[in-house]
Each structure stands twice: as C-alpha cells, then as structure tokens.
Design an enzyme around this catalytic site. Structure first.
Site, mmCIF file in Angstrom:
data_model
loop_
_atom_site.group_PDB
_atom_site.id
_atom_site.type_symbol
_atom_site.label_atom_id
_atom_site.label_comp_id
_atom_site.label_asym_id
_atom_site.label_seq_id
_atom_site.Cartn_x
_atom_site.Cartn_y
_atom_site.Cartn_z
ATOM 1 N N TRP A 163 69.329 41.316 21.626
ATOM 2 C CA TRP A 163 69.442 42.753 21.089
ATOM 3 C C TRP A 163 69.392 43.312 19.600
ATOM 4 C CZ3 TRP A 163 73.454 43.470 18.044
ATOM 5 C CH2 TRP A 163 74.561 42.497 18.152
ATOM 6 N N LYS A 187 61.323 39.044 28.578
ATOM 7 C CA LYS A 187 62.757 39.706 29.437
ATOM 8 C C LYS A 187 63.439 40.032 27.953
ATOM 9 C CE LYS A 187 66.644 38.539 30.008
ATOM 10 N NZ LYS A 187 67.293 39.723 29.466
ATOM 11 N N ALA A 189 66.863 41.974 25.929
ATOM 12 C CA ALA A 189 68.091 42.114 26.106
ATOM 13 C C ALA A 189 68.120 43.545 26.825
ATOM 14 C CB ALA A 189 68.802 41.964 25.000
ATOM 15 N N GLY A 241 68.237 33.645 20.978
ATOM 16 C CA GLY A 241 69.524 34.248 21.526
ATOM 17 C C GLY A 241 70.767 33.478 21.082
ATOM 18 N N GLU A 263 65.337 29.425 19.208
ATOM 19 C CA GLU A 263 66.011 30.136 18.231
ATOM 20 C C GLU A 263 67.271 30.448 18.281
ATOM 21 O OE1 GLU A 263 64.739 30.481 15.303
ATOM 22 O OE2 GLU A 263 62.358 29.735 15.390
ATOM 23 N N CYS A 297 70.969 36.680 12.929
ATOM 24 C CA CYS A 297 71.268 35.244 12.916
ATOM 25 C C CYS A 297 71.063 34.536 11.437
ATOM 26 C CB CYS A 297 70.175 34.558 13.666
ATOM 27 S SG CYS A 297 68.582 34.960 13.188
ATOM 28 N N GLU A 394 80.107 32.290 14.715
ATOM 29 C CA GLU A 394 79.019 33.410 14.324
ATOM 30 C C GLU A 394 79.949 34.779 14.119
ATOM 31 O OE1 GLU A 394 75.747 33.703 16.642
ATOM 32 O OE2 GLU A 394 74.434 33.907 15.038
HETATM 33 P P1 NAD Z 1 72.629 36.116 24.082
HETATM 34 O O1 NAD Z 1 72.461 34.685 23.964
HETATM 35 O O2 NAD Z 1 73.703 36.733 24.817
HETATM 36 O O3 NAD Z 1 71.463 36.819 24.922
HETATM 37 C C1 NAD Z 1 69.934 36.607 24.449
HETATM 38 C C2 NAD Z 1 69.080 36.661 25.628
HETATM 39 O O4 NAD Z 1 69.380 36.000 26.642
HETATM 40 C C3 NAD Z 1 69.148 38.229 26.326
HETATM 41 O O5 NAD Z 1 67.812 38.457 26.602
HETATM 42 C C4 NAD Z 1 70.216 37.961 27.305
HETATM 43 O O6 NAD Z 1 70.145 38.891 28.411
HETATM 44 C C5 NAD Z 1 69.586 36.500 27.958
HETATM 45 N N1 NAD Z 1 70.653 36.178 28.563
HETATM 46 C C6 NAD Z 1 71.968 36.007 28.626
HETATM 47 N N2 NAD Z 1 72.548 34.843 29.416
HETATM 48 C C7 NAD Z 1 71.261 34.488 30.017
HETATM 49 C C8 NAD Z 1 71.409 33.331 31.283
HETATM 50 N N3 NAD Z 1 72.609 32.892 31.534
HETATM 51 N N4 NAD Z 1 70.259 32.910 31.317
HETATM 52 C C9 NAD Z 1 69.047 33.500 30.880
HETATM 53 N N5 NAD Z 1 69.228 34.471 29.871
HETATM 54 C C10 NAD Z 1 70.421 34.964 29.461
HETATM 55 O O7 NAD Z 1 72.638 36.848 22.521
HETATM 56 P P2 NAD Z 1 72.644 38.103 22.010
HETATM 57 O O8 NAD Z 1 74.009 38.478 21.984
HETATM 58 O O9 NAD Z 1 71.730 39.148 22.694
HETATM 59 O O10 NAD Z 1 72.157 38.026 20.474
HETATM 60 C C11 NAD Z 1 72.811 37.532 19.625
HETATM 61 C C12 NAD Z 1 72.447 36.035 19.479
HETATM 62 O O11 NAD Z 1 71.156 35.839 19.151
HETATM 63 C C13 NAD Z 1 73.334 35.470 18.156
HETATM 64 O O12 NAD Z 1 73.863 34.061 18.494
HETATM 65 C C14 NAD Z 1 72.097 35.191 16.836
HETATM 66 O O13 NAD Z 1 72.607 34.288 15.867
HETATM 67 C C15 NAD Z 1 71.162 34.820 17.982
HETATM 68 N N6 NAD Z 1 69.686 35.091 17.434
HETATM 69 C C16 NAD Z 1 69.216 34.018 16.571
HETATM 70 C C17 NAD Z 1 67.828 34.460 16.181
HETATM 71 C C18 NAD Z 1 67.236 33.205 15.299
HETATM 72 O O14 NAD Z 1 66.112 33.326 15.565
HETATM 73 N N7 NAD Z 1 67.699 32.047 15.497
HETATM 74 C C19 NAD Z 1 67.325 35.520 15.877
HETATM 75 C C20 NAD Z 1 68.336 36.739 16.424
HETATM 76 C C21 NAD Z 1 69.453 36.544 17.081
#
Ligand code: NAD
Length: 490
Positions: A163, A187, A189, A241, A263, A297, A394
C-alpha cells in the site's frame, strides 16, 4: 457499483472504478462482497470496492493466459508505443492521480506527485527497453555449432504489491512485464486499491489489449495468491511487501517452481561521518527519513552519527522535524500525512516505549497525535541502544532513531548487523572513505551523499532478506524473461 470511470481533474470520487478488472471488463466479485477503502486522515470510508474470491482470481489468470500468445507475438515497437502512451496518459492525469494516492494512502500531495512521475517513468523506461531486448550469438568452443541466446517472455505473471506506493510499485512490475511480452494479474493491497483501478482504465485507453493486465482486489490475499501460484499457467511471481509475507510466498511458489522476484523489507542505516557537509546531511536525512512520512522500504531506520558531529546533527534534525506541519495528505499545507492505519500507530508507540526503556531520549515528538486520523508526531530519539527493537525492526513511520559511533570499523559492523540489506546511506566529504564504506555495505543500494536513490534507470533491490532480483534498469525486463539457448548447425 460505479464501473464507468471518467478520468477528471480534480479527482471525482463518485466516478472512481470499484470493480475487478478482468479481460478488459469491470465486474463485481462472484460472492458480491465488498471491501471498504479508508481515508487514513479521518478513518472515514471513501468508497467500497469488489472483493475477489479464488474463482475470480482464476478467471483473471485465464484471461491473462488467453491474451498471452498474441501479446508475446506483438511487435516490440508496437508494445513500446503502447507503453509510451501509458507514460503520457499518467503524466496528463498527474494531478488527479496524486490526489487519489493522497486520499487512500495518506501521503502528502507533494510526495504523491513525486510518486506519479516516478511511476510513469517506468513506462517510459520500459518502452525504451522493449525494443532493446538483445540476445547473443557465439561460436561453440568446439567450432561445431553456433550458440544463440534469446530472451523470451516468461509467461503469465502474478504481481503482488503493497500500500505504500500504490502507483509506483505496480508500474515497476507491469511496465517490464508488458515490455517483455508477458501478461499479468495485479493484486494490489486492499488498503489502497483505487489507484490500481484508475490506472487500469488508463492502460486500456493507451491500447493495452484486454486480458494483458488484470486487477483483482481481495480481503483473502493468502488463499487467492496461493491458488494463483498453484495454477500451472502462472510462471512468474513478482512480489513487493514485507519480508515475512515474502518468505511465505517463496515457500508457496516452491510447489510449482514459479520464478520469484522479491522486493522485501529494509532497515536502512544512515551514516554521518564527522567530516560530512552538515547542511547536506540534514537535508538528505529529511528526504531519506520523511519521504512518504517514513512509510518507505528505503526509509532510514537507524541513524549512525560520528561523535564529533552528533550533537550538531541531532539539534538540526530536531529543528527540522519540529517544523513539519502534520495533516491530511491531500491538504496542500501538510508536510507529513497520517500512517496507514490504527495498528501502525500502536506499533510505533510500542517501538518508542521499548527504545525509551532501553535508554533512548525523546528529543521531539514521541507518540500519537489526538484526533480521528492515524497521526503520529514526527519524532527524534537519541542514545538509541542497538539492542532496541527499533534498531532491528522496520519502523515504517516518522521516527528518527539516532545512535552515536566512534570509528569507521565500528559503524560498518553496526550498519551490517541486520537480516535486511536493501539500502544504506553514507555522508562524508572524503570520497575515498565514501567509496570504501559504500563497497562494504551489505546492501543492494547505497546513497553516497544522497538521500534519494530510486530511479527507473537503476537496478533497485536488496541483499540478504531484503529480496531477490532487481527492478528497473535493464535488469528489470530480464526478471520477466526466460533465457532460451538454441544450438544451431548451419
Ligand atoms: P505486506 O507484506 O503485508 O503486504 C504486501 C502485499 O502482500 C499486499 O498486497 C498484501 O495484501 C499481500 N499479502 C499479505 N499477506 C499475504 C499472503 N499471506 N499471501 C499473499 N499475499 C499476501 O506489506 P505491506 O504492509 O503492504 O507493505 C509494507 C512492506 O512492504 C514493508 O515491509 C516494506 O519495506 C515493503 N516494501 C518493499 C519495497 C521494496 O522495493 N523492497 C517497496 C515498498 C514496500
């Protein structure tokens, strides 16, 4: 449900698309359920969007699969021109898209505008890459044949995004996937689905064929993504994520040996040596810490400041953080928006309390702000112990945690003492030292005397548990390609 989105500036909430985007059509979820999208600046519902079931997701995969052959066979020049049109349409709709991002994510308009341009640039960059996907030809050492190496589209790709950058994290995947000749199911967020839906309309307008990009939003991300990964038509997962979810998806992808680009989370150190340009270091710190209100991130998690400059640096950072105007992202006067939800506010409070219990001093801020929205005061902590949770986890919010160090060797060890390895920042006027330390940072990226590194033309990604693979640059398109070797005798 309103399905006929009309793009307009300023943003018109009533005209936002709220369906699933499958095979170029808008439709409701098969169970008819909806997900409320919340404005984090006041907790109000903006609008509700369709909630996809596993069956809906399977239809999206079928649609991507049907479109795959003809998209892969579309001339690279044609694909390139469609991508270029996506870039232009995003820029033409920049203000509307920025308002939408601010509304559903909470980030300031300034940050949201920056995100729209960054996100659009992936289309421009990969429009240029689409026509430069060169292979290789060589003579086998035995002389018996030629070795031809080609990059072919890997196939249907599942793209899962967070998100915190609702536009850029999606375009950073969709643009290279389309450039390579792949079709996909995005898919996004559930917290920030609207940007992805509005962009789907733009892609269609730009000439992306039906089925080449599908968007499904779901409250059941675990089962929905698992089902897609278990479908043999899916050959690629590109995930952005948290590291925790990334680990789960790597395990799930193992069942069908799906190619994975990951990522994941970060825990960026920001090192300031005594000889740094103090103005530049404070400016860079504000960008690296406070862009997106710290919800990035790449956001600094740990400030390591050498003892000779520590007091001056902390004082200047406190001064800047104190002046930040906190408010709804879409209020043009705001310089720091709300966090994404109530949980995030509680998590940050827990991190500050733990750091204080382990000896940290709160120089400014330190807790949530009163009111309906999910606001947390811009905070600076000094004397943070490396054993605090805030040093290991984080933060993802507007808290600067400062620790003092003495020697170059000490700070290299401190900076690398984490399971993450996304990005590090180094400030020094001594370029030899800057390069020496940069090379020793165990991270995929380093900002040397810079607080911002993201660039579609550069390979973005992490080492260790921050991820696998790279996005952007030439590397980004190769993540969506399979290498084909043909041995030829002629
Ligand atoms: P998240 O891991 O909770 O969710 C990311 C995505 O995965 C969302 O679409 C979510 O609905 C989905 N998801 C959640 N649980 C799942 C499951 N069990 N199976 C499949 N999909 C699932 O992360 P968030 O809170 O949305 O985002 C923040 C995180 O993203 C932070 O850790 C941040 O560092 C990371 N991030 C990394 C980068 C990068 O380029 N390295 C960029 C942006 C954000």
């Amino acid at each position: 449900m309103n399905v006929a989105a009309k793009l307009s500036t300023p943003l018109s909430v009533a005209s936002l698309p709220t369906g699933l985007f499958i095979d170029g059509q808008w439709r409701a979820g098969t169970e008819g359920k909806n997900i409320d999208v919340i404005d984090p600046s006041n907790g109000d519902v903006i609008v509700s969007v369709a909630d996809a079931t596993v069956d809906d997701a399977m239809e999206a995969i079928a649609s991507a699969h049907r479109a795959a052959k003809s998209w892969a066979a579309t001339a690279p020049r044609k694909r390139s021109e469609i991508l270029r049109r996506c870039f232009e349409l995003m820029i033409e709709n920049k203000d509307m898209l920025a308002e939408l991002i601010s509304l559903e994510n909470g980030k300031t308009l300034n940050d949201a505008q920056g995100e729209v341009v960054y996100a659009a640039e992936f289309f421009r960059w990969f429009a240029e890459e689409a026509v430069r996907l060169n292979g290789e030809i060589s003579t086998a050492p035995s002389g018996a044949n030629k070795i031809i190496v080609q990059h072919q589209p890997i196939g249907v790709a599942v793209l899962v995004t967070p998100w915190n950058f609702p536009a850029a994290m999606a375009t950073r995947k969709i643009a290279p996937a389309l450039a390579a000749g792949c079709t996909c199911v995005l898919k996004p967020a559930a917290e920030t689905p609207l940007t992805a839906l509005v962009l789907a309309n733009l892609y269609k307008q730009a000439g992306v064929p039906d089925g080449a990009v599908n968007v499904v939003i779901t409250s059941q991300s675990g089962p929905v993504v698992r089902a897609m990964l278990n479908d043999p038509r899916v050959r690629k997962l590109s995930f952005t994520g948290s590291t925790e979810v990334g680990r789960t998806l790597l395990r799930e992808a193992a069942a069908t040996v799906v190619s994975c680009s990951m990522e994941l989370g970060g825990n960026a150190p920001f090192i300031v040596f005594d000889d740094a340009d103090l103005d530049a270091a404070v400016e860079g710190a504000m960008v690296a810490k406070m862009r997106n209100g710290g919800e990035a991130c790449t956001a600094v998690n740990r400030f390591y400041v050498q003892s000779g400059i520590a007091e001056a640096f902390s004082a200047r950072l406190v001064e800047r953080m104190k002046l930040l105007k906190v408010g709804a992202g879409y209020d043009p006067k705001s310089q720091c928006g709300p966090l994404i939800n109530r949980n995030a506010v509680e998590r940050l409070s827990g991190l500050v309390n733990d750091a204080r219990a382990k000896g940290a001093k709160v120089l400014v801020g330190g807790g949530p702000l009163d009111g309906k929205g999910y606001f947390f005061a811009p905070t600076v902590l000094s004397g943070v112990s490396p054993n605090s949770r805030i040093s290991a986890e984080e933060i993802f919010g507007p808290i600067a945690a400062i620790t003092t160090f003495d020697t170059e060797d000490d700070v290299i060890d401190l900076a690398n003492a984490t399971e993450y390895g996304l990005i590090s920042y180094v400030y020094t006027r001594d370029l030899a030292r800057g390069m020496r330390v940069s090379e020793q940072m165990d991270s995929g990226m380093v900002g040397l005397n810079r607080g911002l590194v993201s660039d579609p033309a550069a390979p973005f990604g992490g080492t260790k548990q921050s991820g696998l693979g790279r996005e952007g640059a030439h590397h980004g398109i190769l993540e969506f390609c399979e290498t084909k070797y043909i041995a030829v005798t002629w």
